[in-house]
Design an enzyme around this catalytic site. Structure first.
Site, PDB file in Angstrom:
ATOM      1  N   GLY A   1       0.819  -1.206   0.000  1.00 51.10           N
ATOM      2  CA  GLY A   1       0.000   0.000   0.000  1.00 51.10           C
ATOM      3  C   GLY A   1       0.848   1.251   0.000  1.00 51.10           C
ATOM      4  O   GLY A   1       2.079   1.199   0.105  1.00 51.10           O
TER       5      GLY A   1
ATOM      6  N   LEU B   1      -7.965  -2.872   1.204  1.00 50.20           N
ATOM      7  CA  LEU B   1      -8.407  -2.033   0.086  1.00 50.20           C
ATOM      8  C   LEU B   1      -7.349  -2.019  -1.016  1.00 50.20           C
ATOM      9  O   LEU B   1      -7.644  -1.737  -2.166  1.00 50.20           O
ATOM     10  CB  LEU B   1      -8.744  -0.612   0.554  1.00 50.20           C
ATOM     11  CG  LEU B   1      -9.988  -0.467   1.438  1.00 50.20           C
ATOM     12  CD1 LEU B   1     -10.433   0.986   1.529  1.00 50.20           C
ATOM     13  CD2 LEU B   1     -11.151  -1.317   0.936  1.00 50.20           C
TER      14      LEU B   1
ATOM     15  N   GLU C   1      -1.067 -10.680   3.213  1.00 48.55           N
ATOM     16  CA  GLU C   1      -0.789  -9.841   4.398  1.00 48.55           C
ATOM     17  C   GLU C   1      -1.162 -10.573   5.685  1.00 48.55           C
ATOM     18  O   GLU C   1      -0.424 -10.524   6.671  1.00 48.55           O
ATOM     19  CB  GLU C   1      -1.566  -8.521   4.311  1.00 48.55           C
ATOM     20  CG  GLU C   1      -1.023  -7.580   3.253  1.00 48.55           C
ATOM     21  CD  GLU C   1      -1.876  -6.344   3.055  1.00 48.55           C
ATOM     22  OE1 GLU C   1      -1.330  -5.341   2.584  1.00 48.55           O
ATOM     23  OE2 GLU C   1      -3.087  -6.380   3.353  1.00 48.55           O
TER      24      GLU C   1
HETATM   25  C1  5RP Z   1      -3.476  -3.615   1.189  1.00 49.53           C
HETATM   26  C2  5RP Z   1      -3.735  -3.040   2.518  1.00 49.53           C
HETATM   27  C3  5RP Z   1      -3.189  -1.686   2.783  1.00 49.53           C
HETATM   28  O1  5RP Z   1      -2.250  -1.778   3.799  1.00 49.53           O
HETATM   29  C4  5RP Z   1      -4.308  -0.773   3.168  1.00 49.53           C
HETATM   30  O2  5RP Z   1      -5.269  -0.799   2.122  1.00 49.53           O
HETATM   31  C5  5RP Z   1      -3.812   0.657   3.393  1.00 49.53           C
HETATM   32  O3  5RP Z   1      -3.326   1.157   2.191  1.00 49.53           O
HETATM   33  P1  5RP Z   1      -2.820   2.653   2.068  1.00 49.53           P
HETATM   34  O4  5RP Z   1      -1.636   2.784   2.962  1.00 49.53           O
HETATM   35  O5  5RP Z   1      -2.499   2.801   0.600  1.00 49.53           O
HETATM   36  O6  5RP Z   1      -3.950   3.547   2.484  1.00 49.53           O
HETATM   37  O7  5RP Z   1      -4.332  -3.625   3.390  1.00 49.53           O
HETATM   38  O8  5RP Z   1      -4.133  -4.854   1.029  1.00 49.53           O
END
Ligand code: 5RP
Length: 230
Positions: free
Chosen positions: A31, A102, A109
């Protein structure tokens, strides 16, 4: 000095990498926030502040970013125990329960986080919530064959289900699955909901990470908060 959200993301990640020590096996999250931790560790390896780090990436995108910095990578087969993982989140509640995914990498993860001694979340202040499900949907990774029955089942649990699309096409995860984003508008019983979702055949994993994070590093205009799980 921080002036925008990107700065808060970077500041949180750069604070979190202070918990990484030479010789550790490190989980690299996915992310726009976690990428700052990967880059910071890469720079620290290059200038000698860190040595002998070996990384486990949580997505193909993260692996590609780590390779740019020549960070040595491994797998859970070779290194089943991860010392520290630094990852982002879409929601963080006061007990450090999370919604993640997201960015589409929730399955790897969660597998990496589950194998980790110290799971550290990095975030800007917008991700803090008083109740899960109020800001983000719960992403559910599903085998494509099970799209319809799982959709109906998630709706029966009270979710508004939206199949994830990217660039006009069904989003496909690194593991070849689809994601159903489930909007609940506030989750009263995250542990109960997590259990209910998990029992449905075709569900591979969901994006509620409950009781897993030990620390959240959250940057805001007033500074950086280190939030520990009680
Ligand atoms: C990916 C994730 C991300 O860590 C999460 O969506 C946060 O993303 P960002 O730092 O771009 O807001 O869970 O699967």
């Amino acid at each position: 000095m921080a002036s925008g959200i990107e700065d808060f993301k970077r500041l949180a990640a750069e604070r979190a990498v202070e918990f990484v020590e030479s010789g550790m096996v490190v989980g690299f999250g996915t992310g726009s926030t976690a990428v700052h931790a990967t880059r910071a560790i890469g720079r620290m390896l290059r200038d000698g502040r860190l040595k002998d780090i070996i990384g486990i990436p949580t997505s193909e995108a993260t692996a590609a970013e780590a390779r740019k910095f020549d960070i040595p990578l491994t797998t859970l087969d070779s290194h089943p125990v991860v010392d520290v993982t630094i990852d982002g989140a879409d929601e963080i509640d006061p007990a450090l329960n999370l919604i993640k995914g997201l960015g589409g990498a929730l399955l790897r993860e969660k597998i990496v986080a589950w194998s980790t001694k110290r799971f550290i979340i990095v975030s800007d202040y917008r991700k803090r919530v008083t109740q899960l499900g109020t800001r983000a949907p719960v992403p559910v990774e599903v085998i494509p064959f099970a799209r319809s029955p799982v959709t109906r089942y998630l709706e029966s649990l009270g979710g508004r289900v939206v199949e994830r699309v990217r660039d006009g096409a069904t989003f496909i995860t690194d593991e070849g699955n689809i994601i159903l984003d489930c909007h609940f508008e506030g989750i009263d019983d995250p542990f109960g909901l997590a259990q209910s979702i998990s029992v449905q055949p075709g569900v591979v994993e969901h994006g509620m990470f409950l009781g897993m994070a030990s620390l959240a590093v959250v940057a805001s205009p007033t500074g950086i908060d280190l939030l520990s799980r009680a």
